[in-house]
Scaffold this active site. Structure first.
Site, PDB file in Angstrom:
ATOM      1  N   ASP A 109       0.858  -1.175   0.000  1.00 10.97           N
ATOM      2  CA  ASP A 109       0.000   0.000   0.000  1.00 10.97           C
ATOM      3  C   ASP A 109       0.900   1.233   0.000  1.00 10.97           C
ATOM      4  OD1 ASP A 109      -2.070  -1.789   0.370  1.00 10.97           O
ATOM      5  OD2 ASP A 109      -2.941  -0.736   2.076  1.00 10.97           O
ATOM      6  N   HIS A 165       4.946  -7.290  -0.087  1.00 14.74           N
ATOM      7  CA  HIS A 165       4.636  -8.586  -0.685  1.00 14.74           C
ATOM      8  C   HIS A 165       5.311  -8.744  -2.039  1.00 14.74           C
ATOM      9  CE1 HIS A 165       1.281  -9.632   2.192  1.00 14.74           C
ATOM     10  NE2 HIS A 165       1.481  -8.347   2.454  1.00 14.74           N
ATOM     11  N   SER A 268       8.135   3.643   5.321  1.00 15.79           N
ATOM     12  CA  SER A 268       9.282   3.968   4.501  1.00 15.79           C
ATOM     13  C   SER A 268       8.961   3.819   3.020  1.00 15.79           C
ATOM     14  CB  SER A 268      10.485   3.119   4.882  1.00 15.79           C
ATOM     15  OG  SER A 268      11.660   3.676   4.340  1.00 15.79           O
TER      16      SER A 268
END
Length: 304
Positions: A109, A165, A268
């Site tokens: 995200d 991911h 980050s």
């Protein structure tokens, strides 16, 4: 700081005042003890006194608009500490994966910082700013494998889901740690600090995929209290001041599209690299596009 606003990029290039503000905010970061601040944040994020951690989680969720309905668990009281909340898993089905077998999925995200071709050995950071593959990856021989390739940079803000991911299925070959500073990676610093992502502490994972090597780089930042990978656990802190490398070629580890590969203990940036001629990014993506993990970024092509 430049004497004028000419050549300084901002989100709104017509606003000269915002340019100066970017520089002032970035300059204030240079003298800060980045690692000490991050260690302190890490300790505070792991405090387990229920009244404090519950209040902190609820206040943070309100301030940043965190959607707790998609988190598992959804109640502040069910997290042992703030860090567990920050690295929260999601309910099943919250991030569907693309159906196309050749899709490249967003690893996280966040907000798309930049996406496009690698210009020889140079990656685009922001208007007027580039940084080198060799500086980013440290290993020059590895950098050659991505020369004139493809990259995507995704910024994870505090409100975002902070697990990273797999953009493609692949076999892990090695991981490298590069020491560095911990500048903020927010938009105002990417516009002002030269070579930001190659200067910050970072962890690079290299995978062999159906179209060749893929690098996923987890970039540290101030207040990032740790970077973890699924196969190693906590990589940093503490790593010290020397680069490190872990070779997994003798221990095959396969990760499918969408599998968790790592997480940030606070927010980050994640960078994905692919070799030349192996990717076609979507035409409708641009800097500032909001992304969700699993959203298609583009598609793979036959290995050049």
């Amino acid at each position: 700081m430049p004497a004028s606003c000419e050549g300084i990029d901002t989100m709104s290039e017509t606003n000269c005042g915002a340019n100066v503000s970017d520089w002032l905010r970035a300059l204030a970061l240079y003298p800060l003890p980045h690692h000490a601040i991050s260690r302190l944040v890490g300790r505070l994020a792991r405090l387990r006194w229920p009244p404090l951690k519950n209040a902190l989680i609820k206040a943070f969720a309100r301030a940043y608009g965190v959607d707790l309905s998609e988190a598992d668990p959804a109640r502040a009281e069910d997290y042992a500490d703030f860090n567990q909340f920050f690295t929260r898993p999601l309910v099943d089905g919250a991030r569907p994966l693309p159906a196309a077998t050749n899709a490249i999925a967003s690893p996280a995200d966040g907000t798309l910082s930049q996406i496009g071709p690698i210009d020889g050995h140079q990656l685009f950071q922001a208007k007027g700013r580039h940084y080198g593959l060799g500086e980013l990856l440290v290993e020059r021989q590895l950098a050659e494998r991505f020369t004139s390739g493809h990259f995507a940079t995704i910024y994870l803000a505090p409100r975002d889901y902070h697990r990273v991911h797999m953009p493609l299925s692949g076999r892990l070959t090695h991981m490298a740690y590069a020491p560095g500073r911990l500048f903020s990676v927010a938009p105002h610093t990417t516009r002002t600090i030269p070579g930001l992502f190659a200067r910050n502490e970072r962890v690079t994972a290299i995978f062999e995929t159906a179209v060749g090597p893929m690098a996923v780089i987890l970039v540290g930042a101030v207040c990032v209290a740790g970077i973890e990978t699924a196969w190693h656990g906590l990589v940093t802190p503490p790593r010290g001041h020397d680069p490190a490398r872990w070779d997994y070629s003798a221990q095959p580890r396969y990760y499918a599209l969408g599998d968790e590969l790592g997480r940030f203990n606070m927010g980050s940036t994640a960078i994905v690299l692919l070799p030349r001629g192996t990717a076609r990014w979507r035409d409708d993506l641009h800097a500032g596009t909001s992304l969700r993990m699993g959203q298609p970024l583009g598609e793979t092509l036959a290995h050049a």
